[in-house]
Design a protein around this motif. Structure first.
Motif, PDB file in Angstrom:
ATOM      1  N   ASP A 162      -2.549   1.813  10.477  1.00 37.86           N
ATOM      2  CA  ASP A 162      -2.042   2.506   9.103  1.00 37.86           C
ATOM      3  C   ASP A 162      -3.492   2.849   8.502  1.00 37.86           C
ATOM      4  O   ASP A 162      -3.478   3.788   7.708  1.00 37.86           O
ATOM      5  N   ALA A 163      -4.662   2.192   8.825  1.00 36.42           N
ATOM      6  CA  ALA A 163      -5.827   2.391   7.967  1.00 36.42           C
ATOM      7  C   ALA A 163      -6.153   3.762   8.521  1.00 36.42           C
ATOM      8  O   ALA A 163      -6.986   4.574   7.991  1.00 36.42           O
ATOM      9  N   GLY A 164      -6.325   3.992   9.716  1.00 36.64           N
ATOM     10  CA  GLY A 164      -6.361   5.340  10.423  1.00 36.64           C
ATOM     11  C   GLY A 164      -5.672   6.411   9.688  1.00 36.64           C
ATOM     12  O   GLY A 164      -6.053   7.484   9.408  1.00 36.64           O
ATOM     13  N   ARG A 165      -4.466   6.463   9.566  1.00 33.65           N
ATOM     14  CA  ARG A 165      -3.497   7.236   8.538  1.00 33.65           C
ATOM     15  C   ARG A 165      -3.857   7.446   7.211  1.00 33.65           C
ATOM     16  O   ARG A 165      -4.032   8.329   6.601  1.00 33.65           O
ATOM     17  N   PHE A 166      -4.389   6.186   6.640  1.00 35.85           N
ATOM     18  CA  PHE A 166      -4.863   6.254   5.257  1.00 35.85           C
ATOM     19  C   PHE A 166      -6.196   7.120   5.423  1.00 35.85           C
ATOM     20  O   PHE A 166      -6.343   8.024   4.259  1.00 35.85           O
TER      21      PHE A 166
ATOM     22  N   MET B 123      -5.567  10.900   5.703  1.00 33.85           N
ATOM     23  CA  MET B 123      -4.918  11.588   4.559  1.00 33.85           C
ATOM     24  C   MET B 123      -6.064  11.906   3.469  1.00 33.85           C
ATOM     25  O   MET B 123      -6.054  12.718   2.671  1.00 33.85           O
ATOM     26  N   LYS B 124      -7.073  10.825   3.404  1.00 34.81           N
ATOM     27  CA  LYS B 124      -8.370  11.051   2.409  1.00 34.81           C
ATOM     28  C   LYS B 124      -9.358  12.181   3.114  1.00 34.81           C
ATOM     29  O   LYS B 124     -10.136  12.360   2.546  1.00 34.81           O
ATOM     30  N   ARG B 125      -8.767  12.457   4.332  1.00 39.38           N
ATOM     31  CA  ARG B 125      -9.820  13.503   4.984  1.00 39.38           C
ATOM     32  C   ARG B 125     -11.142  12.834   5.291  1.00 39.38           C
ATOM     33  O   ARG B 125     -12.243  13.471   5.581  1.00 39.38           O
ATOM     34  N   ASP B 126     -11.210  11.529   5.428  1.00 34.26           N
ATOM     35  CA  ASP B 126     -12.283  10.979   5.848  1.00 34.26           C
ATOM     36  C   ASP B 126     -12.359  10.649   7.432  1.00 34.26           C
ATOM     37  O   ASP B 126     -11.832   9.486   7.704  1.00 34.26           O
ATOM     38  N   PHE B 127     -12.550  11.808   8.054  1.00 34.83           N
ATOM     39  CA  PHE B 127     -12.112  11.627   9.774  1.00 34.83           C
ATOM     40  C   PHE B 127     -12.926  10.924  10.345  1.00 34.83           C
ATOM     41  O   PHE B 127     -12.669  10.146  11.337  1.00 34.83           O
ATOM     42  N   GLU B 128     -14.171  10.504   9.919  1.00 33.79           N
ATOM     43  CA  GLU B 128     -15.066   9.486  10.968  1.00 33.79           C
ATOM     44  C   GLU B 128     -14.479   8.003  10.470  1.00 33.79           C
ATOM     45  O   GLU B 128     -14.168   7.411  11.638  1.00 33.79           O
TER      46      GLU B 128
ATOM     47  N   TYR C   5       1.058  -1.215  -0.145  1.00 32.21           N
ATOM     48  CA  TYR C   5      -0.065   0.105  -0.102  1.00 32.21           C
ATOM     49  C   TYR C   5       1.023   1.395   0.074  1.00 32.21           C
ATOM     50  O   TYR C   5       0.770   2.198  -0.848  1.00 32.21           O
ATOM     51  N   LYS C   6       1.892   1.340   0.772  1.00 36.43           N
ATOM     52  CA  LYS C   6       2.935   2.523   1.017  1.00 36.43           C
ATOM     53  C   LYS C   6       3.564   2.635  -0.375  1.00 36.43           C
ATOM     54  O   LYS C   6       3.795   3.838  -0.798  1.00 36.43           O
ATOM     55  N   ARG C   7       4.075   1.572  -0.954  1.00 29.90           N
ATOM     56  CA  ARG C   7       4.779   1.892  -2.242  1.00 29.90           C
ATOM     57  C   ARG C   7       3.838   2.277  -3.430  1.00 29.90           C
ATOM     58  O   ARG C   7       4.355   3.380  -4.075  1.00 29.90           O
ATOM     59  N   LEU C   8       2.459   1.982  -3.275  1.00 29.32           N
ATOM     60  CA  LEU C   8       1.454   2.439  -4.455  1.00 29.32           C
ATOM     61  C   LEU C   8       1.212   3.934  -4.266  1.00 29.32           C
ATOM     62  O   LEU C   8       1.011   4.711  -4.996  1.00 29.32           O
ATOM     63  N   GLN C   9       0.949   4.061  -2.692  1.00 28.09           N
ATOM     64  CA  GLN C   9       0.782   5.578  -2.409  1.00 28.09           C
ATOM     65  C   GLN C   9       1.849   6.321  -2.580  1.00 28.09           C
ATOM     66  O   GLN C   9       1.772   7.483  -3.313  1.00 28.09           O
ATOM     67  N   GLU C  10       3.030   6.018  -2.600  1.00 26.40           N
ATOM     68  CA  GLU C  10       4.119   6.863  -2.695  1.00 26.40           C
ATOM     69  C   GLU C  10       4.347   7.233  -4.154  1.00 26.40           C
ATOM     70  O   GLU C  10       4.875   8.174  -4.843  1.00 26.40           O
ATOM     71  N   SER C  11       3.898   5.953  -5.042  1.00 21.73           N
ATOM     72  CA  SER C  11       4.191   5.935  -6.706  1.00 21.73           C
ATOM     73  C   SER C  11       2.681   6.825  -7.324  1.00 21.73           C
ATOM     74  O   SER C  11       2.838   7.098  -8.322  1.00 21.73           O
ATOM     75  N   GLY C  12       1.823   7.363  -6.325  1.00 23.90           N
ATOM     76  CA  GLY C  12       0.719   7.947  -6.972  1.00 23.90           C
ATOM     77  C   GLY C  12      -0.423   7.309  -7.419  1.00 23.90           C
ATOM     78  O   GLY C  12      -1.294   7.559  -7.954  1.00 23.90           O
TER      79      GLY C  12
ATOM     80  N   ARG D 119      -3.063   5.681  -6.428  1.00 29.91           N
ATOM     81  CA  ARG D 119      -4.264   5.852  -5.302  1.00 29.91           C
ATOM     82  C   ARG D 119      -5.076   4.701  -5.342  1.00 29.91           C
ATOM     83  O   ARG D 119      -5.465   4.248  -4.185  1.00 29.91           O
ATOM     84  N   GLU D 120      -5.520   4.339  -6.483  1.00 30.72           N
ATOM     85  CA  GLU D 120      -6.775   3.404  -6.437  1.00 30.72           C
ATOM     86  C   GLU D 120      -6.073   2.036  -5.938  1.00 30.72           C
ATOM     87  O   GLU D 120      -6.752   1.387  -5.401  1.00 30.72           O
ATOM     88  N   GLU D 121      -4.848   1.726  -6.614  1.00 35.15           N
ATOM     89  CA  GLU D 121      -4.147   0.558  -6.327  1.00 35.15           C
ATOM     90  C   GLU D 121      -3.747   0.419  -4.776  1.00 35.15           C
ATOM     91  O   GLU D 121      -4.175  -0.640  -4.233  1.00 35.15           O
ATOM     92  N   ALA D 122      -3.558   1.714  -4.331  1.00 37.54           N
ATOM     93  CA  ALA D 122      -3.098   1.759  -2.788  1.00 37.54           C
ATOM     94  C   ALA D 122      -4.393   1.427  -1.978  1.00 37.54           C
ATOM     95  O   ALA D 122      -4.258   0.554  -1.092  1.00 37.54           O
ATOM     96  N   ALA D 123      -5.463   2.121  -2.324  1.00 35.00           N
ATOM     97  CA  ALA D 123      -6.784   1.903  -1.648  1.00 35.00           C
ATOM     98  C   ALA D 123      -7.087   0.257  -1.511  1.00 35.00           C
ATOM     99  O   ALA D 123      -7.414  -0.193  -0.534  1.00 35.00           O
TER     100      ALA D 123
END
Length: 171
Positions: free
Chosen positions: A133-137, A140-145, A101-108, A110-114
């Motif tokens: 890590d899901a909390g951090r994920f 970052m998406k601003r899905d606070f709930e 997930y982190k590698r894909l996120q860093e590579s931009g 986003r859909e594959e990272a999700a």
């Protein structure tokens, strides 16, 4: 406690004890200290030398390598190889999806990272590491709930983990 004992993942007492030591440092150490990650990486590396088929040790090694790379900017493997090794041994190991997930996120990507994060959540509903890590994920998406829900679950699991460690270390 019984579940933890039954799911050792190795027949090697040495590898198992090394993994427990690494996990203890990982869970209880200073989360902002790069030395914690380096120590855990050394211990996990030794555990997989002792038992190259120990998926949990490979997964923790992958998570730590990923943390060193993406959180501390260290020039180490990003955990991708160790994560794939863990999944080749045990395709149900949730934590091995986190470095991917982190590698894909860093590579931009986003859909594959999700998709990797969703796989981790599906496979590891009782994993402290996955929910942290899901909390951090989701933060970052601003899905606070969703972020709050995962951070709260991680907190509950970590508290339970401390109780399990206390029980295991007294055996």
């Amino acid at each position: 406690e019984k579940k933890a004992i039954e799911k050792r993942g190795t027949n090697s007492p040495e590898a198992y004890n090394l993994y427990l030591l690494a996990r203890q440092y990982w869970v209880t150490g200073n989360h902002g200290d790069m030395r914690r990650e380096e120590r855990v990486m050394r211990i996990c590396s030794r555990a997989v030398e002792v038992d190259p088929h120990y998926a949990d040790a490979w997964a923790l090694l992958a998570v730590v390598q990923s943390s060193l790379r993406y959180n501390f900017g260290q020039e180490v493997d990003d955990g991708y190889v160790a994560a794939h090794t863990a999944l080749a041994i045990d395709p149900t190991i949730a934590e091995a999806h986190l470095p991917m997930y982190k590698r894909l996120q860093e590579s931009g990507k986003r859909e594959e990272a999700a998709a990797e994060m969703e796989a981790a959540i599906r496979l590891g509903p009782e994993s402290w590491e996955v929910h942290k890590d899901a909390g951090r994920f989701y933060l970052m998406k601003r899905d606070f709930e969703s972020a709050t829900r995962h951070y709260e679950k991680a907190s509950d699991l970590l508290e339970g983990d401390f109780h399990a460690w206390a029980m295991l270390s007294s055996c």
